[in-house]
Design a protein around this motif. Structure first.
Motif, PDB file in Angstrom:
ATOM      1  N   THR A  82       0.804  -1.144  -0.021  1.00 45.86           N
ATOM      2  CA  THR A  82      -0.095  -0.090   0.102  1.00 45.86           C
ATOM      3  C   THR A  82       0.935   1.148   0.098  1.00 45.86           C
ATOM      4  O   THR A  82       1.920   1.298   0.490  1.00 45.86           O
ATOM      5  CB  THR A  82      -0.969  -0.070   1.311  1.00 45.86           C
ATOM      6  N   ILE A  84      -0.351   4.133   1.166  1.00 44.39           N
ATOM      7  CA  ILE A  84      -0.948   4.674   2.571  1.00 44.39           C
ATOM      8  C   ILE A  84      -0.249   4.505   3.663  1.00 44.39           C
ATOM      9  O   ILE A  84       0.095   3.241   3.801  1.00 44.39           O
ATOM     10  CB  ILE A  84      -2.044   4.459   2.586  1.00 44.39           C
ATOM     11  N   HIS A 127     -10.672   0.230   5.538  1.00 48.68           N
ATOM     12  CA  HIS A 127      -9.658   0.398   5.028  1.00 48.68           C
ATOM     13  C   HIS A 127      -9.704  -0.818   3.555  1.00 48.68           C
ATOM     14  O   HIS A 127      -9.998  -1.656   3.577  1.00 48.68           O
ATOM     15  CB  HIS A 127      -8.468   0.150   5.739  1.00 48.68           C
ATOM     16  N   GLY A 134      -3.474  -3.840   4.658  1.00 44.98           N
ATOM     17  CA  GLY A 134      -4.211  -2.509   5.295  1.00 44.98           C
ATOM     18  C   GLY A 134      -4.368  -2.703   6.862  1.00 44.98           C
ATOM     19  O   GLY A 134      -4.470  -3.484   7.319  1.00 44.98           O
ATOM     20  N   GLN A 206     -11.797   2.738   0.262  1.00 43.06           N
ATOM     21  CA  GLN A 206     -10.894   2.726  -0.908  1.00 43.06           C
ATOM     22  C   GLN A 206     -10.233   1.530  -1.402  1.00 43.06           C
ATOM     23  O   GLN A 206      -9.730   0.920  -0.431  1.00 43.06           O
ATOM     24  CB  GLN A 206      -9.858   3.876  -0.684  1.00 43.06           C
ATOM     25  N   SER A 207     -10.268   1.163  -2.575  1.00 43.14           N
ATOM     26  CA  SER A 207      -9.695  -0.040  -3.155  1.00 43.14           C
ATOM     27  C   SER A 207     -10.453  -1.018  -2.584  1.00 43.14           C
ATOM     28  O   SER A 207     -11.682  -1.310  -2.776  1.00 43.14           O
ATOM     29  CB  SER A 207      -8.262  -0.144  -2.780  1.00 43.14           C
ATOM     30  N   GLU A 332      -4.930   4.421 -12.117  1.00 42.87           N
ATOM     31  CA  GLU A 332      -4.671   3.612 -10.791  1.00 42.87           C
ATOM     32  C   GLU A 332      -3.385   2.672 -10.728  1.00 42.87           C
ATOM     33  O   GLU A 332      -2.489   2.864  -9.497  1.00 42.87           O
ATOM     34  CB  GLU A 332      -5.976   2.687 -10.450  1.00 42.87           C
ATOM     35  N   HIS A 425      -3.068   5.119  -7.856  1.00 42.44           N
ATOM     36  CA  HIS A 425      -3.992   4.540  -6.890  1.00 42.44           C
ATOM     37  C   HIS A 425      -3.540   5.291  -5.328  1.00 42.44           C
ATOM     38  O   HIS A 425      -2.491   5.381  -5.160  1.00 42.44           O
ATOM     39  CB  HIS A 425      -3.405   3.078  -6.896  1.00 42.44           C
ATOM     40  N   CYS A 426      -4.597   5.380  -4.686  1.00 44.67           N
ATOM     41  CA  CYS A 426      -4.292   5.924  -3.230  1.00 44.67           C
ATOM     42  C   CYS A 426      -4.338   7.340  -3.472  1.00 44.67           C
ATOM     43  O   CYS A 426      -4.463   7.980  -2.351  1.00 44.67           O
ATOM     44  CB  CYS A 426      -3.618   5.311  -2.547  1.00 44.67           C
ATOM     45  N   VAL A 429      -6.988   9.843  -1.560  1.00 44.78           N
ATOM     46  CA  VAL A 429      -7.335   9.524  -0.170  1.00 44.78           C
ATOM     47  C   VAL A 429      -7.162  10.689   0.843  1.00 44.78           C
ATOM     48  O   VAL A 429      -7.909  11.223   1.458  1.00 44.78           O
ATOM     49  CB  VAL A 429      -6.763   8.345   0.412  1.00 44.78           C
TER      50      VAL A 429
END
Length: 507
Positions: A82, A84, A127, A134, A206-207, A332, A425-426, A429
């Motif tokens: 990830t 994040i 998440h 995650g 998300q995702s 993404e 992607h992400c 957020v």
């Protein structure tokens, strides 16, 4: 309730009293402070005899329980998947919620009268992480700035990977989904004490988290638990029963145990995780397999919680009374083709590459014409856009179509990262949470991401959570209007026109 002039604050939940802490919000407007209650258990630890079973509500406790630090997470270590910051926290009590609120009800002590009036709207965040990674302990999921703008925020945990979603002959199916349901039941039972209105709950993610909230939208047994849905880059799993069973039997065979609760319970958590990683290891052909067949672990069609695919449920009208916002970033998974992969693609013929990524020859000319701007930036960008379209953007357009006339709003997040040069992607957020001042931001967004864009995206999210309308026209018809988040942001008719050749080839 403890005086809000002190650092700590206490709330009584159905299971017992918890102690949180006040912190400031940012942005210089709205509510100046937010109270964080971290790691409140909604279920007993899923270990021992409870490991492969449905979650059990947390038993009451005596005294005051500190809710000052994040509780254990289902994620172990750093899976490295990830963008994040999602830290892992060791421990067994992995089924918990984090609550962020600007205002609490006054009926917290003996003999006190209940405060009159409805509570604030509520956001519940699920998440992502591919259903195997995650963590709800991310500083990006802190609800302080939703609190600033009058929204109580909750982030929830759930079991991941095989423990959460793997098939076991004599175990309840979809254990991770059952965790979502029990967490949402906890919100219904307890959120009023934190100043929230249980009749105004929006679920968002998300995702894989976006896929989770779409799964819940199509689930009859979940309809009483929420009132609106916001899906960012939603990735539906809907794993076929044959596939999830084959995966479970294969894992058991690799471990040399029976595919039963007793068999898997004889394996340590580390051993199951090792086998899971080996069975899902990414190889040269993995991207194509995932696009064509989906993820092997995730919500599965079990004849119980999910009697049919989510798309079939939506077409049948399940969740049609719930407003929905959904969208994706423009690129993404273009990151998969950066660096060494981008250099290698220089030697790969374009037609061969497109065929390997699943673009039918019959659709090739139309797709290239519709995406000429991206194709002009090289094969890596084109491959990333095609992968994005097949995995995310086609899927969200299918959901819009399946919903028919149900209230649905569509968006694109198009602002290019100052680091990557495209909307990966992400990326959306931290704009959603309005936390551009948070940690680990530059590797994702580059230096000085536009605060004005965060104000816009976060503001429309607040409007939707509070009133069921994000503030731009609903998407109606094949060429309906979508909000395109960029600098400047604009509303565009047929904003996903470049995906149409791919949808035509799939139909």
């Amino acid at each position: 309730m403890t005086d809000t002039d002190t650092e700590f604050v206490e709330v009584t939940t159905a299971a017992g009293r918890v102690r949180g802490r006040w912190r400031p919000t940012t942005g210089g407007r709205g509510n100046p402070r937010s109270a964080a209650f971290l790691g409140i258990p909604f279920a007993e630890p899923p270990v021992g005899a409870r490991r492969f079973q449905a979650p059990v509500p947390k038993a009451p406790w005596a005294g005051v329980r500190d809710a000052l630090v994040f509780a254990p997470t289902a994620q172990r270590g750093d899976p490295g998947v990830t963008l994040i910051p999602e830290p892992s926290v060791e421990g067994e009590a992995t089924l918990n919620v984090n609550v962020f609120t600007p205002a609490l009800r006054r009926a917290q002590g003996p003999g006190e009268a209940e405060e009159a009036g409805p509570g604030l709207p509520v956001l519940v965040w699920i998440h992502g992480g591919g259903y195997f990674a995650g963590s709800p302990a991310s500083p990006w999921y802190d609800g302080r700035n939703f609190n600033r703008d009058g929204v109580v925020t909750v982030s929830i945990s759930y079991r991941l990977g095989f423990d959460g979603f793997g098939w076991i002959e004599d175990a309840p199916s979809n254990r991770g989904v059952r965790d979502w349901l029990l967490a949402l039941e906890w919100v219904q039972q307890n959120i009023a004490a934190f100043g929230g209105d249980p009749s105004r709950v929006t679920i968002a993610g998300q995702s894989a988290g976006g896929g989770a909230v779409l799964t819940l939208l199509g689930m009859e047994k979940a309809q009483h638990l929420f009132h609106g849905v916001y899906a960012l880059s939603g990735a539906l799993a809907d794993v076929a029963p044959q596939r999830v069973e084959a995966f479970g039997r294969g894992l058991a065979a690799a471990a040399g145990v029976e595919p039963t609760v007793a068999g898997f319970s004889s394996l340590s958590e580390d051993r199951v995780l090792e086998l899971q990683k080996k069975a899902t290891r990414m190889g040269p052909n993995s991207l194509g397999t995932i696009v064509d067949e989906g993820l092997p672990l995730g919500p599965s069609i079990d004849g119980d919680l999910l009697p049919r695919s989510t798309r079939e449920s939506l077409r049948a009208g399940v969740g049609a009374d719930k407003p929905l916002v959904l969208g994706a970033t423009d690129d993404e998974f273009t990151m998969a083709f950066t660096g060494a992969a981008e250099r290698a693609l220089r030697w790969v013929p374009q037609n061969f590459l497109l065929a390997r990524l699943g673009l039918p020859k019959s659709a090739r000319h139309a797709y290239l014409a519709a995406n000429a701007d991206v194709a002009g930036q090289g094969k890596a960008r084109l491959a990333g856009r095609l992968l994005t379209d097949r995995m995310f953007r086609t899927a969200l357009l299918n959901v819009v179509e399946d919903r028919g006339s149900a209230p649905t709003w569509l968006y694109r997040f198009a602002w290019p990262s100052g680091h990557f040069g495209f909307a990966e992607h992400c990326l959306d957020v931290p704009f959603f949470f309005d936390c551009l001042d948070g940690p680990s931001m530059e590797p994702l967004a580059g230096p000085n991401p536009p605060q004005g864009l965060a104000d816009e995206l976060h503001g429309t999210a607040v409007a939707f959570i509070a009133g069921g309308d994000p503030g731009w026209p609903r998407h109606e018809g094949a060429a309906g209007i979508a909000r395109v988040y960029d600098v400047p942001t604009r509303d565009v008719a047929d904003a996903y026109a470049s995906v149409r050749p791919l949808r035509g080839a799939a139909s």
